[in-house]
Enzyme design. Structure first.
Site, PDB file in Angstrom:
ATOM      1  N   GLY A   1       0.813  -1.214   0.000  1.00 47.71           N
ATOM      2  CA  GLY A   1       0.000   0.000   0.000  1.00 47.71           C
ATOM      3  C   GLY A   1       0.847   1.264   0.000  1.00 47.71           C
ATOM      4  N   ARG A   2       2.097   1.113   0.385  1.00 47.45           N
ATOM      5  CA  ARG A   2       2.990   2.291   0.369  1.00 47.45           C
ATOM      6  C   ARG A   2       4.377   1.879  -0.094  1.00 47.45           C
ATOM      7  NH1 ARG A   2       4.950   2.450   6.599  1.00 47.45           N
ATOM      8  NH2 ARG A   2       4.413   0.299   6.878  1.00 47.45           N
TER       9      ARG A   2
ATOM     10  N   ARG B   1      14.741  -0.098  -0.377  1.00 51.97           N
ATOM     11  CA  ARG B   1      14.964  -1.336   0.375  1.00 51.97           C
ATOM     12  C   ARG B   1      15.334  -2.462  -0.578  1.00 51.97           C
ATOM     13  NH1 ARG B   1      10.358  -3.452   4.515  1.00 51.97           N
ATOM     14  NH2 ARG B   1       9.174  -4.038   2.677  1.00 51.97           N
TER      15      ARG B   1
ATOM     16  N   ASP C   1       2.061 -11.415   7.071  1.00 56.22           N
ATOM     17  CA  ASP C   1       2.505 -10.580   5.939  1.00 56.22           C
ATOM     18  C   ASP C   1       3.868  -9.970   6.221  1.00 56.22           C
ATOM     19  OD1 ASP C   1       0.634  -9.197   7.828  1.00 56.22           O
ATOM     20  OD2 ASP C   1       1.440  -7.427   6.851  1.00 56.22           O
TER      21      ASP C   1
HETATM   22  P1  AMP Z   1       2.915  -2.904   7.760  1.00 54.52           P
HETATM   23  O1  AMP Z   1       2.446  -2.379   9.055  1.00 54.52           O
HETATM   24  O2  AMP Z   1       4.028  -2.118   7.156  1.00 54.52           O
HETATM   25  O3  AMP Z   1       3.238  -4.345   7.792  1.00 54.52           O
HETATM   26  O4  AMP Z   1       1.688  -2.685   6.773  1.00 54.52           O
HETATM   27  C1  AMP Z   1       0.480  -3.396   6.823  1.00 54.52           C
HETATM   28  C2  AMP Z   1      -0.371  -3.048   5.621  1.00 54.52           C
HETATM   29  O5  AMP Z   1      -0.794  -1.681   5.650  1.00 54.52           O
HETATM   30  C3  AMP Z   1       0.324  -3.226   4.274  1.00 54.52           C
HETATM   31  O6  AMP Z   1      -0.623  -3.658   3.346  1.00 54.52           O
HETATM   32  C4  AMP Z   1       0.795  -1.831   3.974  1.00 54.52           C
HETATM   33  O7  AMP Z   1       1.005  -1.638   2.607  1.00 54.52           O
HETATM   34  C5  AMP Z   1      -0.371  -0.997   4.474  1.00 54.52           C
HETATM   35  N1  AMP Z   1       0.018   0.371   4.838  1.00 54.52           N
HETATM   36  C6  AMP Z   1       0.742   0.748   5.907  1.00 54.52           C
HETATM   37  N2  AMP Z   1       0.933   2.075   5.911  1.00 54.52           N
HETATM   38  C7  AMP Z   1       0.325   2.574   4.817  1.00 54.52           C
HETATM   39  C8  AMP Z   1       0.165   3.896   4.256  1.00 54.52           C
HETATM   40  N3  AMP Z   1       0.672   4.961   4.845  1.00 54.52           N
HETATM   41  N4  AMP Z   1      -0.519   3.998   3.114  1.00 54.52           N
HETATM   42  C9  AMP Z   1      -1.038   2.923   2.515  1.00 54.52           C
HETATM   43  N5  AMP Z   1      -0.937   1.664   2.978  1.00 54.52           N
HETATM   44  C10 AMP Z   1      -0.260   1.489   4.121  1.00 54.52           C
HETATM   45 MG    MG Z   2       4.364  -5.216   6.430  1.00 52.58          MG
END
Ligand code: AMP
Ligand code: MG
Length: 486
Positions: A88-89, A172, A248
């Protein structure tokens, strides 16, 4: 061409990803470039400092040969299935073949919205970018498998979190970004064709030796189990708490991935947790092996149709594989913790000594890194006072020290001091230091970032000029909680 892309994921069917380009940022500025890693990737380190590279690392320009995409995945978060996550980012720019002939992903994190962004802005605050850069590079220097940081860029934009913060982009690098959640993505959609394709891709890319065995998919599962079992022992031997071990965030390559609310412990306690959203302590320090095993059971479930035609037979194979996790992990853990006290791992007595030390550490709140650091230093200085002081005058440490000295003196012919120096880092990225780095960066001072990054390249070496970085936080500096910062 500055980056010699050689892409394979983008050639998989479109069910695996969404094609999407990074969204430009306003005023990119390079904070850090990892020249050693660039060299490893066959990228000219001098080019990495160029204006052209900055445009690419910020996501303002898509380089020739890239095939940018957002990977699809889902996952179990805190035990609950979330059917759609995905990048998502983050955006995978493509892959390169490194100096060792190994395929590596190059990904930008914080590079704008994708079809998987849901309500998110697709951006990253600069704080989490700097944290991930420092901690992932520190892990690499400690010898722990991890994704790497190629560059950190300030975006010049503001992102809205609990407060308004400066934005950043992290470049990364990983052996792959395929997660347990990537397998779950196809499994919950009953897409057996693409599930098999994914398993074949992972075998070809990460576990090619599995092909030679009678059941390659079973061997794949066994190899992933082995790497995670070892990884959990490595994390624990350095007092590392990942903080958000969702499926994930469990990488098939066995690399540590997604440094959100992670921390290296100061005062030792097995129930220690830092993540501000981990209310039940699911991802606490001492729970990490259990959780990794749970995550891999989710992977095993997705592989059942590939393990055998008969469902019961497949389940038996998966269960047998899963039972290998504990003993492998235990062996790795034992070997690492006995090395930390200079003893050989096979003997039960050595392991008991390590465990009784940990018990006393937990009871007295001894600093994890300093305890082992002072025990190591004692081998050459003969002065046991700094070690004793870790236990705040607890009487329990005297008898332990006597038994340990006896045990060490009986041990031959290994060099316990050398073993201990290799097992016990002097410098770790302590939370209060990272927070100070971020505070300084937010007022435009990147000096503390570079200082910390520099010293963490040699975590096992004495660095007398930088001794202050060894210290545990003072009571008013202790960081009790860390945030995902997303
Ligand atoms: P993470 O906490 O990095 O493992 O992210 C969990 C999920 O939330 C993943 O699908 C990320 O891509 C999404 N996500 C986290 N932060 C953002 C953001 N700022 N914008 C869009 N998607 C996000
Ligand atoms: Mg993640």
């Amino acid at each position: 061409m500055s980056i010699a892309f050689n892409n394979s994921y983008s050639r998989l069917p479109t069910a695996f990803y969404e094609t999407v380009s990074p969204k430009p940022v306003s005023e990119p500025e390079t904070i850090a470039c990892n020249h050693e890693l660039a060299e490893e990737l066959g990228i000219d380190p001098k080019w990495l400092d160029s204006k052209e590279a900055l445009q690419i690392l910020a996501g303002n320009r898509v380089p020739d040969g890239a095939a940018p995409l957002a990977m699809a995945y889902c996952g179990h978060q805190f035990g609950n299935l979330v059917p759609q996550l995905g990048d998502g980012r983050a955006i995978l720019l493509g892959e390169v073949i490194d100096r060792n002939g190994e395929r590596r992903d190059l990904q930008l994190k914080g590079s704008g919205r994708t079809p998987f962004s849901r309500g998110g802005d697709g951006r990253s605050a600069l704080g989490p970018v700097l944290r991930e850069y420092l901690v992932s590079e520190a892990m690499a220097a400690l010898g722990v498998p991890t994704t790497r940081a190629l560059a950190a860029v300030a975006s010049g934009d503001r992102v809205h979190r609990e407060t308004i913060e400066p934005g950043g982009v992290l470049a990364r690098v990983a052996r792959s970004h395929i997660r347990v959640g990537t397998f779950e993505w196809f499994a919950i959609r009953n897409d057996s064709e693409n599930l098999q394709r994914l398993a074949d891709y992972v075998i070809d890319r990460l576990y090619p030796e599995s092909r030679e065995t009678s059941n390659p998919y079973l061997t794949l599962l066994e190899q992933v189990l082995k790497r995670q079992a070892r990884l959990m022992a490595q994390w624990m031997s350095f007092g590392f708490i990942h903080g958000v071990m969702n499926t994930d965030n469990t990488n098939l390559s066995g690399e540590t991935i997604d440094y959100g609310p992670c921390a290296f412990m100061d005062a030792y306690h097995p129930a220690k947790k830092f993540s501000s959203i981990d209310h039940g302590g699911r991802y606490a320090y001492g729970n990490q092996a259990t959780i990794a095993h749970w995550n891999l059971a989710r992977l095993a479930e997705t592989l059942l149709p590939l393990l055998a035609d008969d469902r019961d037979a497949a389940t038996d194979l998966a269960n047998d594989a899963l039972t290998t996790f504990r003993p492998i992990h235990q062996g790795e853990l034992q070997q690492r913790f006995t090395a930390k006290i200079g003893l050989a791992g096979e003997e039960e007595e050595s392991w008991e000594l390590a465990q009784s030390l940990l018990t006393t550490m937990a009871e007295t709140g001894a600093d994890f890194t300093l305890t082992f650091r002072h025990l190591t230093a004692m081998m050459s200085s003969g002065d046991d006072e700094p070690f004793r002081q870790c236990f705040k005058d607890s009487p329990a440490i005297g008898p332990w020290l006597r038994s340990w000295k006896q045990r060490i003196s009986r041990q031959d012919p290994t060099d316990p001091a050398a073993t201990m120096r290799q097992a016990n880092p002097i410098f770790i990225p302590r939370n209060h230091r990272i927070e100070a780095v971020i505070r300084a960066a937010y007022v435009g001072d990147y000096g503390p970032f570079h200082q910390l990054n520099h010293l963490l390249k040699h975590p096992f070496d004495e660095q007398p000029a930088l001794e202050e970085y060894e210290a545990a936080p003072r009571p008013n500096e202790v960081v009790a909680a860390t945030f995902c910062g997303t």
